[in-house]
Design a protein around this motif. Structure first.
Motif, PDB file in Angstrom:
ATOM      1  N   ARG A  96       0.828  -1.208   0.000  1.00 35.49           N
ATOM      2  CA  ARG A  96       0.000   0.000   0.000  1.00 35.49           C
ATOM      3  C   ARG A  96       0.862   1.258   0.000  1.00 35.49           C
ATOM      4  O   ARG A  96       0.501   2.269  -0.611  1.00 35.49           O
ATOM      5  CB  ARG A  96      -0.917   0.013   1.221  1.00 35.49           C
ATOM      6  N   THR A  97       1.982   1.229   0.691  1.00 36.79           N
ATOM      7  CA  THR A  97       2.804   2.426   0.805  1.00 36.79           C
ATOM      8  C   THR A  97       3.790   2.583  -0.350  1.00 36.79           C
ATOM      9  O   THR A  97       4.365   3.658  -0.524  1.00 36.79           O
ATOM     10  CB  THR A  97       3.593   2.409   2.131  1.00 36.79           C
ATOM     11  N   HIS A  98       3.994   1.519  -1.146  1.00 32.61           N
ATOM     12  CA  HIS A  98       4.956   1.605  -2.239  1.00 32.61           C
ATOM     13  C   HIS A  98       4.304   1.695  -3.616  1.00 32.61           C
ATOM     14  O   HIS A  98       4.986   1.991  -4.600  1.00 32.61           O
ATOM     15  CB  HIS A  98       5.922   0.417  -2.195  1.00 32.61           C
ATOM     16  N   LEU A  99       3.026   1.412  -3.698  1.00 30.28           N
ATOM     17  CA  LEU A  99       2.314   1.654  -4.955  1.00 30.28           C
ATOM     18  C   LEU A  99       2.013   3.144  -5.063  1.00 30.28           C
ATOM     19  O   LEU A  99       1.462   3.736  -4.134  1.00 30.28           O
ATOM     20  CB  LEU A  99       1.013   0.849  -5.002  1.00 30.28           C
ATOM     21  N   ARG A 100       2.374   3.747  -6.163  1.00 30.02           N
ATOM     22  CA  ARG A 100       2.289   5.203  -6.277  1.00 30.02           C
ATOM     23  C   ARG A 100       0.973   5.696  -6.863  1.00 30.02           C
ATOM     24  O   ARG A 100       0.659   6.879  -6.746  1.00 30.02           O
ATOM     25  CB  ARG A 100       3.455   5.723  -7.136  1.00 30.02           C
ATOM     26  N   GLU A 101       0.232   4.828  -7.497  1.00 25.28           N
ATOM     27  CA  GLU A 101      -1.015   5.247  -8.134  1.00 25.28           C
ATOM     28  C   GLU A 101      -2.185   5.043  -7.173  1.00 25.28           C
ATOM     29  O   GLU A 101      -2.447   3.907  -6.760  1.00 25.28           O
ATOM     30  CB  GLU A 101      -1.258   4.448  -9.408  1.00 25.28           C
ATOM     31  N   PRO A 102      -2.910   6.096  -6.791  1.00 22.85           N
ATOM     32  CA  PRO A 102      -4.059   5.922  -5.896  1.00 22.85           C
ATOM     33  C   PRO A 102      -5.086   4.924  -6.423  1.00 22.85           C
ATOM     34  O   PRO A 102      -5.689   4.180  -5.647  1.00 22.85           O
ATOM     35  CB  PRO A 102      -4.653   7.331  -5.793  1.00 22.85           C
ATOM     36  N   ILE A 155      -4.534   2.213  -8.216  1.00 21.78           N
ATOM     37  CA  ILE A 155      -4.032   0.866  -7.961  1.00 21.78           C
ATOM     38  C   ILE A 155      -4.092   0.557  -6.471  1.00 21.78           C
ATOM     39  O   ILE A 155      -4.454  -0.556  -6.059  1.00 21.78           O
ATOM     40  CB  ILE A 155      -2.588   0.719  -8.474  1.00 21.78           C
ATOM     41  N   GLN A 156      -3.758   1.545  -5.641  1.00 23.93           N
ATOM     42  CA  GLN A 156      -3.800   1.335  -4.194  1.00 23.93           C
ATOM     43  C   GLN A 156      -5.220   1.013  -3.722  1.00 23.93           C
ATOM     44  O   GLN A 156      -5.419   0.151  -2.858  1.00 23.93           O
ATOM     45  CB  GLN A 156      -3.274   2.578  -3.474  1.00 23.93           C
ATOM     46  N   ASN A 157      -6.205   1.694  -4.288  1.00 23.84           N
ATOM     47  CA  ASN A 157      -7.580   1.435  -3.868  1.00 23.84           C
ATOM     48  C   ASN A 157      -8.097   0.114  -4.414  1.00 23.84           C
ATOM     49  O   ASN A 157      -8.921  -0.544  -3.782  1.00 23.84           O
ATOM     50  CB  ASN A 157      -8.484   2.589  -4.303  1.00 23.84           C
ATOM     51  N   THR A 158      -7.612  -0.288  -5.582  1.00 30.80           N
ATOM     52  CA  THR A 158      -7.952  -1.626  -6.078  1.00 30.80           C
ATOM     53  C   THR A 158      -7.415  -2.688  -5.132  1.00 30.80           C
ATOM     54  O   THR A 158      -8.112  -3.656  -4.802  1.00 30.80           O
ATOM     55  CB  THR A 158      -7.368  -1.833  -7.487  1.00 30.80           C
ATOM     56  N   LEU A 159      -6.173  -2.500  -4.670  1.00 29.89           N
ATOM     57  CA  LEU A 159      -5.607  -3.417  -3.679  1.00 29.89           C
ATOM     58  C   LEU A 159      -6.429  -3.412  -2.404  1.00 29.89           C
ATOM     59  O   LEU A 159      -6.693  -4.468  -1.813  1.00 29.89           O
ATOM     60  CB  LEU A 159      -4.158  -3.012  -3.376  1.00 29.89           C
ATOM     61  N   SER A 160      -6.859  -2.220  -1.977  1.00 36.77           N
ATOM     62  CA  SER A 160      -7.653  -2.114  -0.750  1.00 36.77           C
ATOM     63  C   SER A 160      -8.931  -2.934  -0.844  1.00 36.77           C
ATOM     64  O   SER A 160      -9.337  -3.583   0.128  1.00 36.77           O
ATOM     65  CB  SER A 160      -7.990  -0.644  -0.483  1.00 36.77           C
ATOM     66  N   LEU A 161      -9.579  -2.928  -2.012  1.00 37.78           N
ATOM     67  CA  LEU A 161     -10.800  -3.711  -2.193  1.00 37.78           C
ATOM     68  C   LEU A 161     -10.532  -5.217  -2.187  1.00 37.78           C
ATOM     69  O   LEU A 161     -11.406  -6.008  -1.824  1.00 37.78           O
ATOM     70  CB  LEU A 161     -11.486  -3.315  -3.500  1.00 37.78           C
ATOM     71  N   LEU A 162      -9.320  -5.607  -2.582  1.00 31.49           N
ATOM     72  CA  LEU A 162      -8.990  -7.037  -2.640  1.00 31.49           C
ATOM     73  C   LEU A 162      -8.518  -7.584  -1.299  1.00 31.49           C
ATOM     74  O   LEU A 162      -8.626  -8.792  -1.042  1.00 31.49           O
ATOM     75  CB  LEU A 162      -7.897  -7.271  -3.691  1.00 31.49           C
ATOM     76  N   ILE A 163      -7.972  -6.728  -0.443  1.00 35.32           N
ATOM     77  CA  ILE A 163      -7.331  -7.188   0.800  1.00 35.32           C
ATOM     78  C   ILE A 163      -8.243  -8.072   1.658  1.00 35.32           C
ATOM     79  O   ILE A 163      -7.821  -9.151   2.102  1.00 35.32           O
ATOM     80  CB  ILE A 163      -6.801  -5.987   1.600  1.00 35.32           C
ATOM     81  N   PRO A 164      -9.489  -7.676   1.969  1.00 32.49           N
ATOM     82  CA  PRO A 164     -10.302  -8.541   2.835  1.00 32.49           C
ATOM     83  C   PRO A 164     -10.551  -9.921   2.247  1.00 32.49           C
ATOM     84  O   PRO A 164     -10.568 -10.923   2.974  1.00 32.49           O
ATOM     85  CB  PRO A 164     -11.607  -7.759   3.005  1.00 32.49           C
ATOM     86  N   PHE A 165     -10.716  -9.994   0.925  1.00 31.40           N
ATOM     87  CA  PHE A 165     -10.962 -11.297   0.294  1.00 31.40           C
ATOM     88  C   PHE A 165      -9.696 -12.155   0.299  1.00 31.40           C
ATOM     89  O   PHE A 165      -9.760 -13.372   0.473  1.00 31.40           O
ATOM     90  CB  PHE A 165     -11.468 -11.090  -1.133  1.00 31.40           C
ATOM     91  N   VAL A 166      -8.540 -11.515   0.113  1.00 33.77           N
ATOM     92  CA  VAL A 166      -7.277 -12.259   0.153  1.00 33.77           C
ATOM     93  C   VAL A 166      -7.061 -12.842   1.550  1.00 33.77           C
ATOM     94  O   VAL A 166      -6.753 -14.036   1.694  1.00 33.77           O
ATOM     95  CB  VAL A 166      -6.103 -11.339  -0.238  1.00 33.77           C
ATOM     96  N   GLU A 218       0.298   6.548   7.023  1.00 32.65           N
ATOM     97  CA  GLU A 218       1.509   6.407   6.222  1.00 32.65           C
ATOM     98  C   GLU A 218       1.214   6.322   4.723  1.00 32.65           C
ATOM     99  O   GLU A 218       2.134   6.328   3.909  1.00 32.65           O
ATOM    100  CB  GLU A 218       2.288   5.160   6.665  1.00 32.65           C
ATOM    101  N   VAL A 219      -0.062   6.237   4.371  1.00 34.10           N
ATOM    102  CA  VAL A 219      -0.457   6.124   2.969  1.00 34.10           C
ATOM    103  C   VAL A 219      -0.616   7.521   2.380  1.00 34.10           C
ATOM    104  O   VAL A 219      -0.942   8.484   3.080  1.00 34.10           O
ATOM    105  CB  VAL A 219      -1.769   5.315   2.844  1.00 34.10           C
ATOM    106  N   ASP A 220      -0.426   7.647   1.090  1.00 34.33           N
ATOM    107  CA  ASP A 220      -0.555   8.919   0.392  1.00 34.33           C
ATOM    108  C   ASP A 220      -1.937   9.530   0.616  1.00 34.33           C
ATOM    109  O   ASP A 220      -2.942   8.826   0.656  1.00 34.33           O
ATOM    110  CB  ASP A 220      -0.314   8.685  -1.108  1.00 34.33           C
ATOM    111  N   PHE A 221      -1.984  10.870   0.742  1.00 33.32           N
ATOM    112  CA  PHE A 221      -3.238  11.548   1.073  1.00 33.32           C
ATOM    113  C   PHE A 221      -4.323  11.294   0.020  1.00 33.32           C
ATOM    114  O   PHE A 221      -5.506  11.149   0.346  1.00 33.32           O
ATOM    115  CB  PHE A 221      -3.004  13.057   1.232  1.00 33.32           C
ATOM    116  N   ALA A 222      -3.931  11.259  -1.265  1.00 34.56           N
ATOM    117  CA  ALA A 222      -4.920  11.039  -2.323  1.00 34.56           C
ATOM    118  C   ALA A 222      -5.546   9.663  -2.190  1.00 34.56           C
ATOM    119  O   ALA A 222      -6.752   9.486  -2.400  1.00 34.56           O
ATOM    120  CB  ALA A 222      -4.264  11.193  -3.691  1.00 34.56           C
ATOM    121  N   THR A 223      -4.740   8.688  -1.806  1.00 32.43           N
ATOM    122  CA  THR A 223      -5.265   7.339  -1.591  1.00 32.43           C
ATOM    123  C   THR A 223      -6.249   7.326  -0.432  1.00 32.43           C
ATOM    124  O   THR A 223      -7.307   6.689  -0.511  1.00 32.43           O
ATOM    125  CB  THR A 223      -4.110   6.356  -1.309  1.00 32.43           C
TER     126      THR A 223
END
Length: 530
Positions: free
Chosen positions: A203-209, A211-222, A251-256
């Motif tokens: 989450r902290t190393h992906l620079r595109e908000p 992509i970060q939010n797509t990861l956020s949606l996948l995290i609970p299912f993973v 620690e995550v980017d503000f836009a994310t």
């Protein structure tokens, strides 16, 4: 696949939930009531809960969004009462309700009765906490209810699996059940601990908000899927990961963070609305499967078991609240509980969709080819218990809280603490700004440097002004006046931009860029004043 029933469910539940925000009835209760009423309308399709959908697809995101909004520090401070409710009470309710069903229902095996006990054991605190926020329940009680709802599903699902294994003749034993429970609990927590750091690093190393939010949606299912694949508790894995990520969200980017907050609010709103509407819509499905039981007989069982469920919570909460106070260590570490807090905690034992989903997952047959004993009756009793607790306890909880007259939150003290925190942060920011401007590589024209200092000053003063009096003419607070004037100014700018676009002085792409800039300014003004 016909998607129209799903679209109608989502759209209808969203409309009802939005209407509930303008009325006195909490959204979960209104959704259940409307669902019950709509289930009688001719032509409405049967919305049968599919446990293969509810548990792996609806439960993880609901747990995730609730856990990320919870406070890890507050939950840690209330760990003992949360554990007593989420583990101790669920096991206690499983045994008490199961024994009561075994006694009052002729021919029901003890193993099948314990399945029923495990199914109705876990309260769903979504409705309770929704009520608590509206009526100003003390934060300690709200934290305990939230913590219970995050963890009790894991206990109930494990107890259910053990009881079902015994009921279908899979050779389950008490020792095996305890081993399975411990493995599920320790395994779920362990998997969450293993996953949380790598997921946070991503989450902290992906620079595109985006992509970060797509990861956020996948995290609970993973997290849920990995744990369940290893026969551990997916619920605990999701909760552990979510608490860690929520605790370190800064620690995550503000836009994310801005996008993530909006996305998860929408997801939670849609799922919670649809889930409570689905509860009410189960009535035709449940009645269709009731079979040979007469209405009076089934109603009698439902009333007795509802009373057992309600009284069992009182029987557990009061001793679990006050008996630990006999320990000097507990008295030194925790604030004194009150009988009023125990009363509300006892009455806030509403059941929800997890109980129904587990009940629908009861196998139709046992080993040897026979039918699962009284499965349809178990499903009916689960439904009546869920509806009974949601309607009776949900509607009476707000007046009960008002009757008990809990002390309200000290808004002035909270604002003072916020102002002091903002003052300290502003001093640190101003010191850092002076340090940076002293370096010739960071030279700025004086007007721009003054603008940076003015932003800090405005942010610092906004909180202190909140302690002031209301405007004697308009009755507005300083915050409200600031927001209103800012919005009026920005609205005037928007009108000019749109007029320029309509006259082709600027194109639509430029208009969108300008409007987005104004949107961010308005959001900043709202947050600074709020």
């Amino acid at each position: 696949m016909d998607v129209m029933p799903l679209l109608l469910l989502v759209a209808g539940s969203a409309v009802v939930a939005a209407a509930a925000r303008r009325g006195p009835v909490p959204a979960p209760l209104l959704l259940v009531a409307v669902g019950l009423a709509v289930s009688y309308v001719p032509g409405v399709p049967d919305y049968e809960l599919d446990p293969e959908v509810v548990l792996p697809l609806l439960l993880p995101p609901l747990l995730y969004t609730s856990a990320t909004d919870s406070s890890y520090l507050d939950l840690r401070a209330q760990f003992r009462p949360v554990a007593l409710l989420s583990v101790g009470y669920v096991l206690f309710a499983t045994v008490v309700v199961g024994w009561a069903a075994y006694v009052i229902i002729p021919g029901m095996p003890l193993t099948a009765a314990l399945v029923l006990g495990a199914v109705v054991a876990p309260p769903d605190a979504v409705a309770a906490t929704a009520v608590a926020r509206r009526v100003g329940l003390p934060s300690r009680i709200t934290t305990i209810l939230q913590g219970e709802s995050l963890l009790n599903d894991a206990t109930a699902i494990t107890a259910y699996k053990v009881a079902v294994a015994a009921a279908v003749g899979a050779g389950a034993t008490w020792a095996g059940g305890i081993r399975e429970f411990l493995f599920a609990a320790v395994g779920g927590v362990g998997i969450g601990l293993v996953l949380m750091a790598p997921l946070h690093w991503l989450r902290t190393h992906l620079r595109e908000p985006l992509i970060q939010n797509t990861l956020s949606l996948l995290i609970p299912f993973v997290a849920y899927g990995v744990a369940e694949q290893l026969h551990a508790s997916g619920v605990l894995a999701v909760v552990v990961v979510a608490l860690y990520l929520g605790h370190r969200a800064w620690e995550v980017d503000f836009a994310t963070r801005l996008q993530e907050e909006a996305v998860w609010k929408m997801v939670a709103f849609i799922l919670e609305s649809a889930v409570f509407a689905l509860i009410g819509l189960q009535l035709p499905v449940v009645l269709k499967g009731l079979g040979h039981y007469e209405g009076a007989e089934a109603t009698w069982y439902a009333v007795v078991l509802f009373l057992v469920v309600v009284l069992a919570r009182f029987a557990w909460v009061y001793p679990a609240t006050f008996l630990p106070r006999l320990s000097a260590r507990v008295r030194a570490r925790e604030e004194d509980p009150t009988w009023r807090g125990a009363m509300v905690t006892s009455w806030a034992g509403m059941r929800g969709v997890v109980s129904l989903a587990i009940a629908f997952s009861i196998p139709a047959a046992v080993n040897g080819g026979g039918a699962f004993p009284q499965r349809n009756l178990i499903l009916f009793l689960t439904f009546t218990t869920v509806i009974g607790t949601l309607v009776l306890q949900g509607l009476t909880l707000p007046p009960l809280i008002r009757l008990l007259r809990f002390p309200g939150r000290d808004r002035q003290a909270e604002t003072l603490a916020e102002a002091n925190a903002q003052a300290q942060a502003s001093r640190a920011a101003e010191s850092r700004l002076d340090e940076l401007l002293s370096d010739e590589r960071n030279a700025l024209p004086p007007p721009l440097a003054d603008r940076l200092r003015n932003v800090l000053e405005r942010r610092r003063n906004a909180v202190w002004e909140r302690l002031g009096q209301l405007n004697p003419v308009t009755g507005e607070s300083v915050d409200d006046t600031y927001r209103r004037l800012s919005r009026e100014m920005i609205s005037s700018e928007r009108e000019v931009f749109v007029r320029l676009r309509d006259h082709r002085y600027i194109d639509d792409e430029m208009l969108r860029a300008l409007l987005r800039r104004l949107d961010l300014e308005e959001a900043a003004a709202y947050r600074e004043a709020g």
